[in-house]
Design a protein around this motif. Structure first.
Motif, PDB file in Angstrom:
ATOM      1  N   SER A  57      32.466  88.943 -45.803  1.00  0.00           N
ATOM      2  CA  SER A  57      31.897  89.169 -44.480  1.00  0.00           C
ATOM      3  C   SER A  57      30.372  89.165 -44.535  1.00  0.00           C
ATOM      4  N   LEU A  76      32.513  97.003 -40.392  1.00  0.00           N
ATOM      5  CA  LEU A  76      33.128  95.700 -40.641  1.00  0.00           C
ATOM      6  C   LEU A  76      33.583  95.058 -39.327  1.00  0.00           C
ATOM      7  N   TRP A 105      31.724  91.506 -37.370  1.00  0.00           N
ATOM      8  CA  TRP A 105      32.425  90.292 -36.975  1.00  0.00           C
ATOM      9  C   TRP A 105      32.507  90.122 -35.460  1.00  0.00           C
TER      10      TRP A 105
END
Length: 534
Positions: free
Chosen positions: A379, A136, A140
């Protein structure tokens, strides 16, 4: 090593005993291995994909100039010097081409990812959770020429948690050092980290019955001063850097021109009917995150200030994420696009994952799982769609072609490939005959691709320039005997006021009067080659 608040236990190979809590060797090794492995995997999968001749080219050109002995801000338009120094030194190992630059930035990325994972690893012994966290966080870390930003943010959250767990004078000093060092990589980072970590210092004093230790405050300020030493060294080594740095600060303070603003894409304002499904999902996901992140931070701070019996060992990274994340919301909201959200979102991600790790009761644990799943889906609907590998695979930027730039083989969108091909053609047919070459407004990467030096200080023309500033540009063009100009009239965000003819009207008129267009010599994006008359 008692000077650092650390003593070894009887089993030093497995555990370090720290006054702020237990740190197992495993808690260091697994995040380090995960960080290095995933960054290396990411680099191998998409390191050769794409080339941004605008923002990425801006960084690459600056690194080239620093290697040649020029000083950032003094000799060329730039960020703060830290990132150029970092890339120049890593370039000694990885090379000075674009792939070497990306590898050097990736090393910094791995360090930042390591600090982010440390925040989670201290709370829960779960490889699965660490792997989810790493993926994760990595998802990003975008765009790749801005990987300094999320890396510094994650390190800042760790620094805040480190201070919260044991607010000793030495840790106040280290926190101050971090703030000064962050400023060396970006003045915005220095200010955001000062606000965030400074907020933690105030919070600790409030929780201590409004009692603030003079010694710790002095240690904190001393650390900040020490962190500014690299800036001072730059001012000593590069004559004129100090005044250029001060002028740059004054410009941003006096004009407020830090970034071009974009409105926040609130989910309730999204016009999903007139865009394709993928763009709609991305905008909606992005809007939900913009709306939800400040709510999360607010809830954490309410808990921190009003909870009397709080386990600081477990809550430290969650509280730190709120104090660090709130100042960085300015960065995300000032230009509310996916790129700037990506540069400021990691405190929120760390907080969500640490909240799950710190939750022990069943009902809150289920709620935390739902929150982690929701953030993961958002996301995937947003950050994943702008990864270079996904863009190539999905074909959103059209077909890709192979190009060779400064000895590196890349796969780039066809439009970028044509731009690079035309630049090389112009170099062979025109520029090699003599004379300086200038590009404007949004093509600083052309200098890096051709290995040329910009004849003027400014390489990226997007803010309106004063009459005095435009006259200075024209003087530089005359003094450097600019013979060729690659000029476009593109805009940013569709704003007419940001076209070159409106931001630099005197310079454009000068080019129109003193230069003539070369027939047929154009670049994609509306760029035209001009040659000086006479």
């Amino acid at each position: 090593m008692t000077g650092y608040g650390i003593i070894f236990t009887s089993r030093p190979r497995k555990t370090l005993e720290c006054q702020g809590g237990h740190i197992r060797i495993r808690d260091l090794i697994i995040p380090a291995v995960l960080s290095l492995s995933l960054v290396l995997l990411s680099l191998s999968l998409q390191g050769r994909i794409g080339l941004g001749l605008d923002d990425e080219g801006f960084l690459w050109y600056g690194v080239q100039r620093f290697i040649e002995g020029d000083a950032p801000l003094r000799d060329f338009q730039s960020y703060e010097p830290g990132r150029y120094i970092w890339c120049a030194f890593t370039g000694l190992v990885f090379g000075e081409g674009i792939l070497g630059l990306r590898a050097g930035v990736a090393v910094f990325q791995a360090i930042g990812l390591f600090f982010g994972l440390l925040c989670v690893a201290r709370l829960k012994d779960s490889f699965t959770l660490l792997l989810i966290s790493a993926l994760l966080f990595l998802l990003w870390m975008h765009p790749r020429h801005k990987l300094f930003e999320p890396s510094i943010v994650m390190a800042a959250v760790f620094a805040g948690a480190f201070l919260l767990r044991l607010p000793s004078g030495f840790r106040h000093f280290l926190a101050g050092c971090f703030i000064g060092t962050a400023f060396f990589f970006g003045r915005n980072h220095g200010l955001y980290c000062l606000a965030g970590i400074g907020g933690i210092v105030i919070f600790l004093g409030i929780r201590n019955g409004l009692s603030f230790s003079t010694g710790r405050i002095v240690s904190f300020l001393s650390g900040i001063a020490l962190g500014f030493v690299p800036i001072a060294i730059m001012a000593i080594v590069f004559t004129g850097f100090g005044s250029a740095f001060a002028e740059s600060l004054f410009f941003h303070i006096s004009t407020g021109n830090v970034n071009l603003s974009l409105p926040v894409p609130w989910p309730w304002n999204a016009d999903l009917a007139n865009i394709n499904r993928e763009a709609g999902i991305r905008i909606f996901s992005q809007g939900l995150l913009f709306a939800g992140i400040p709510v999360f931070y607010g809830a954490v701070l309410l808990k921190a200030f009003f909870s009397k019996n709080m386990d600081m060992e477990r809550m430290a990274p969650i509280i730190s994420c709120a104090f660090i994340g709130i100042p960085y919301l300015h960065h995300a909201y000032a230009r509310a696009d996916l790129s700037h959200l990506a540069q400021a979102i990691h405190p929120f991600l760390i907080g969500v994952l640490c909240l799950f790790a710190a939750t022990q009761r069943s009902l809150p644990r289920i709620t935390a799982w739902i929150l982690v799943a929701a953030v993961s889906l958002l996301s995937l609907g947003s950050a994943a769609t702008v990864a270079p590998a996904y863009e190539k695979w999905s074909g959103t930027l059209g077909p890709y072609v192979e190009v060779h730039v400064q000895g590196d083989r890349l796969m780039v969108p066809e439009t970028t490939g044509k731009t690079i091909e035309r630049l090389f053609s112009m170099e062979r047919n025109y520029f090699s005959s003599g004379g300086e070459v200038m590009t404007a407004p949004h093509l600083p990467g052309a200098y890096a691709v051709l290995g040329r030096r910009s004849p003027v200080w400014q390489t990226y023309f997007f803010f309106p320039e004063t009459e005095e500033g435009q006259k200075a540009i024209m003087r530089e063009m005359d003094e450097k005997r600019v013979r060729w100009v690659i000029l476009g009239n593109g805009t940013i965000d569709g704003r007419e006021d940001l076209r070159f003819r409106n931001t630099h009207p005197l310079v454009r008129r000068y080019i129109m009067d003193a230069f003539a267009p070369v027939p047929g010599e154009t670049l994609p994006g509306g760029y035209q080659l001009y040659k000086r008359i006479g």
